[in-house]
Enzyme design. Structure first.
Site, short mmCIF file in Angstrom:
data_model
loop_
_atom_site.label_atom_id
_atom_site.label_comp_id
_atom_site.label_asym_id
_atom_site.label_seq_id
_atom_site.Cartn_x
_atom_site.Cartn_y
_atom_site.Cartn_z
N CYS A 1 21.06 -45.00 -14.56
CA CYS A 1 21.39 -45.83 -15.65
C CYS A 1 21.96 -47.45 -15.44
O CYS A 1 21.87 -48.19 -16.32
CB CYS A 1 22.36 -44.94 -16.86
N ALA B 1 20.92 -32.18 -20.37
CA ALA B 1 21.53 -30.96 -19.72
C ALA B 1 21.43 -31.56 -18.01
O ALA B 1 21.69 -30.47 -17.24
CB ALA B 1 20.62 -29.77 -19.86
N ILE C 1 25.90 -34.96 -18.25
CA ILE C 1 26.15 -33.97 -19.42
C ILE C 1 26.87 -33.08 -18.94
O ILE C 1 27.94 -32.63 -19.59
CB ILE C 1 24.86 -33.69 -20.09
#
Length: 422
Positions: free
Chosen positions: A50, A188, A192
């Site tokens: 990210c 998931a 997370i």
């Protein structure tokens, strides 16, 4: 050949640019195949998270520009726009950068541990795609060893601090009592999973995990007493959610403005705290325009992250020192390997000249020539052939006033260097 590290990260590029340059898991195999097909590239690995997209390659001198051009083509970006926000490192600096990335010194959250796992995944993907050769293989293995040493000998990994932790920490500042809140987690993956664990530790007991496959969502939610749903169930789950945190590998947003508006209407405009950790984004930016939604992205977590950075700076300084030792060791081993290759080449050439001279001498003996004359001719011929190239190189070095080469030759070729030319 040159070791090259090239990429963008949260310091050099905006979220919009990072989204455009990110590789989805489905794209990685194709990307590695195309990279390896470039004539200038011998080995390649891709790290895409990210906060960063980085390419690690073994290339020739023209490789850097070729890789920039390929990256621009792959993502439909102009090379000039890409180079304005990109960085690159060569050889020892590239190895240092990779080690700093591995231990979290180059992360938004200083010392965060998730990046090492992501780097190991990138390594495995590159190996499976046959992007790894000896150079990158040794570098990554050495990097993992240095990262393990840093984690063991410093406090860089102590306390749960990551983007996931920063998101939960921010939520705790907004809600007086997290225990009374219901959380909806979209995705998931590892991030997370960390979010769910931190929320549970903060007292949140009503957790819903939404994922493409319900089985994976249940694996994450069940141990924490949570509920698992598929992505189709998000509109209904939004109605009761006070906290929404999203982090998937989707190429397109999962939660749009219209969906959020309908949920807010049914929850009578009770405010919702949302954090979108994903790149590309899972939540449309327009959702943040709604008056009852407080939407944050990874770039908005900077305050929490800076607080963590101060706490870990001492450990980071220790880590930098260990990394310098690691880089030095890697460079030493690399030089030894380079020297070994040169030694093998020199010995192979010497043995080839020896075998050629020996075969010629044996042929003359077979013809009945005088053995003493054959031996003299063999010695003369072998000496001339062995010294021909060094002699030409020494004359050229003397002509160019290259004392460094003259001194090196004296050290290598003469028993006593006290009379070497200066």
């Amino acid at each position: 050949m040159t070791l090259l590290a090239l990429g963008i990260n949260h310091r050099t590029a905006t979220l919009d640019v990072r989204e455009r340059v990110a590789f989805t898991p489905a794209q990685l195999e194709q990307a590695l195949a195309e990279l390896r097909c470039l004539p200038e590239v011998r080995e390649a690995a891709v790290l895409s998270t990210c906060n960063r997209t980085e390419l690690y390659c073994v290339t020739d001198e023209a490789g850097q520009q070729a890789i920039y051009e390929w990256l621009g083509r792959f993502h439909g970006m102009e090379v000039e726009a890409l180079t304005r926000c990109a960085y690159h490192f060569l050889d020892g600096d590239a190895a240092r950068h990779l080690m700093r990335v591995a231990v979290g010194l180059d992360s938004m959250v200083l010392g965060e541990p998730q990046i090492l796992g992501q780097l190991k995944e990138a390594y495995q993907v590159a190996r499976q795609a046959k992007g790894m050769g000896g150079e990158l293989e040794r570098l990554f293995q050495h990097t993992f060893a240095v990262a393990k040493q840093v984690r063991t000998e410093t406090g860089i990994g102590r306390n749960p601090v990551s983007v996931a932790y920063a998101a939960v920490s921010l939520a705790s500042r907004i809600f007086d009592n997290l225990a009374g809140s219901r959380a909806l987690l979209i995705g998931a993956g590892e991030t997370i999973e960390l979010v769910a664990r931190h929320l549970h530790e903060a007292g949140v007991r009503r957790l819903t995990v939404a994922n493409r496959t319900r089985e994976r969502a249940d694996q994450l939610a069940a141990p924490l007493g949570g509920e698992a749903i598929t992505l189709d169930g998000i509109p209904d789950a939004l109605i009761d959610a006070d906290i929404v945190i999203a982090s998937t590998a989707s190429a397109l947003p999962i939660l749009g403005k219209g969906m959020a508006e309908r949920a807010l209407k049914k929850r009578r405009h009770r405010p919702v705290f949302m954090v979108d950790i994903a790149v590309p984004r899972d939540i449309e930016p327009e959702v943040g325009e709604l008056s009852d939604v407080f939407l944050y992205t990874v770039d908005d977590l900077q305050e929490v992250i800076e607080e963590n950075r101060r706490h870990r700076q001492v450990a980071a300084d220790q880590a930098e020192s260990l990394i310098e030792n690691g880089v030095g060791h890697w460079q030493h081993e690399r030089r030894l390997r380079g020297g070994g290759e040169l030694i093998r080449d020199v010995r192979a050439r010497g043995e080839s000249l020896r075998d050629e001279a020996r075969d010629q001498a044996l042929a003359r003996l077979a013809k009945g020539e005088d053995p003493e004359e054959v031996v003299r001719r063999l010695a003369h011929q072998l000496t001339n052939r062995l010294l021909h190239r060094p002699t030409l190189a020494l004359r050229e070095a003397a002509s160019d006033d290259r004392h460094d080469l003259m001194d090196a030759a004296a050290t290598l070729l003469l028993d006593d260097t006290s009379d070497s030319p200066r």
